[in-house]
Scaffold this active site. Sequence first.
Site, mmCIF file in Angstrom:
data_model
loop_
_atom_site.group_PDB
_atom_site.id
_atom_site.type_symbol
_atom_site.label_atom_id
_atom_site.label_comp_id
_atom_site.label_asym_id
_atom_site.label_seq_id
_atom_site.Cartn_x
_atom_site.Cartn_y
_atom_site.Cartn_z
ATOM 1 C CE LYS A 1 -8.105 15.166 5.397
ATOM 2 N NZ LYS A 1 -8.697 15.600 6.751
ATOM 3 N NE ARG B 1 3.925 -11.086 -0.211
ATOM 4 C CZ ARG B 1 3.591 -11.334 0.826
ATOM 5 N NH1 ARG B 1 4.486 -12.046 1.633
ATOM 6 N NH2 ARG B 1 2.554 -11.358 1.378
ATOM 7 C CB THR B 2 3.346 -4.972 -4.088
ATOM 8 O OG1 THR B 2 3.115 -6.328 -4.410
ATOM 9 C CG2 THR B 2 3.426 -4.088 -5.147
ATOM 10 N NE ARG C 1 -1.497 -3.955 -4.410
ATOM 11 C CZ ARG C 1 -0.985 -5.126 -3.873
ATOM 12 N NH1 ARG C 1 -1.140 -5.279 -2.766
ATOM 13 N NH2 ARG C 1 -0.327 -5.762 -4.687
ATOM 14 C CG HIS D 1 0.259 -7.241 -9.376
ATOM 15 N ND1 HIS D 1 1.198 -6.209 -8.995
ATOM 16 C CD2 HIS D 1 0.247 -7.789 -8.056
ATOM 17 C CE1 HIS D 1 1.546 -6.426 -8.030
ATOM 18 N NE2 HIS D 1 0.838 -7.199 -7.325
HETATM 19 C C1 NCD Z 1 -1.084 -10.357 -4.839
HETATM 20 C C2 NCD Z 1 -1.926 -9.222 -4.990
HETATM 21 O O1 NCD Z 1 -1.985 -8.463 -4.420
HETATM 22 O O2 NCD Z 1 -2.520 -9.241 -6.210
HETATM 23 N N1 NCD Z 1 -0.096 -10.413 -3.849
HETATM 24 C C3 NCD Z 1 0.989 -9.639 -4.395
HETATM 25 O O3 NCD Z 1 1.168 -8.695 -4.851
HETATM 26 N N2 NCD Z 1 2.339 -10.178 -4.138
HETATM 27 C C4 NCD Z 1 -1.940 -11.513 -4.758
HETATM 28 C C5 NCD Z 1 -2.678 -12.011 -3.657
HETATM 29 O O4 NCD Z 1 -2.992 -10.828 -2.956
HETATM 30 O O5 NCD Z 1 -3.233 -12.882 -3.618
#
Ligand code: NCD
Length: 292
Positions: free
Chosen positions: A75, A52-53, A96, A124
């Site tokens: 790498k 999703r993100t 991320r 987040h």
């Molecule tokens: C979350 C995350 O990656 O922290 N997911 C997301 O970004 N929608 C929650 C999760 O992984 O449980």
Amino acid sequence: MLVQDHLISIRSLTRDDILFLLKTAEELRTNPQPELLKGKLLASCFYEPSTRTRLSFEAAMLRLGGQVITVAEPKTEALSDGLRVIGSYADILVIRHPLEGSAQLASEVCSIPVINAGDGANQHPTQTLTDLFAMQQCFGQLEGLEVAFVGDLRYGRTVHSLARACALFDQRLYLISPPRLEMPEPLLNELRRSGLRSSGHESVEEIIEKVDLLYCTRLQRERMGSDPIDGYQINPDVLTSAKPSMRIFHPMPRADELPMSVDTSPHAYYFEQAAGGVFVRQALLAHLLGAL
Ligand code: NCD
């Protein structure tokens, strides 16, 4: 106007900044701007799995007329070296990474805006904006809502960011987690000092009648040791005593805590919640790139 170069932690946003971003997100939802970021390039740097993100950031950029480059197979090198180089190729960078503080590091070595899409168990912030956008859609406002967090409050970064926003909007928090997965004490103390009203509970049954929102999270097993910990499961029977207007959110992905049998309940809102993520990320990209 948003007076910052990066979004690393929800702490850097004021109440007004958040309302401003949500307003822009709603405007972009109702009035799409397919040329707004024409000629701009997003570097999408995901060093942890994401559906999703990542895809909502990339969809947001493309729907505003911008373009995207991504890290496919990183790498083995110092994270700062890779990021510094990528930062010289693009106009904005989203990261991320499993390491807490990785987004902060990126903002120190890159000369372009950096957005944190999740750094370990820490923060987040764009999930929080997505959650708040969904709350506005469900309840028409954010002020004073009664919100329950259920699940892994220790390792779940979404709840760490969201709790801070709950404090900004004078929401009341009910915290329900298995033993050893409570919200970290230093964070809770910080939130209480900032005026957050909260209490811990053993079961969803105890609080279900009172809450406007049940925010469920999965156990973050990838961040735990090997100890087995049993989590909660939202039992559809429990929902019969909820207010008709009560809504269930989940940042997804789900595991056992939220059975698919809940999906047809009028309380379920997690798929709509995820859909709004594209608009809040559009708003953020546009503001950080100075296009609005
Ligand atoms: C979350 C995350 O990656 O922290 N997911 C997301 O970004 N929608 C929650 C999760 O992984 O449980």
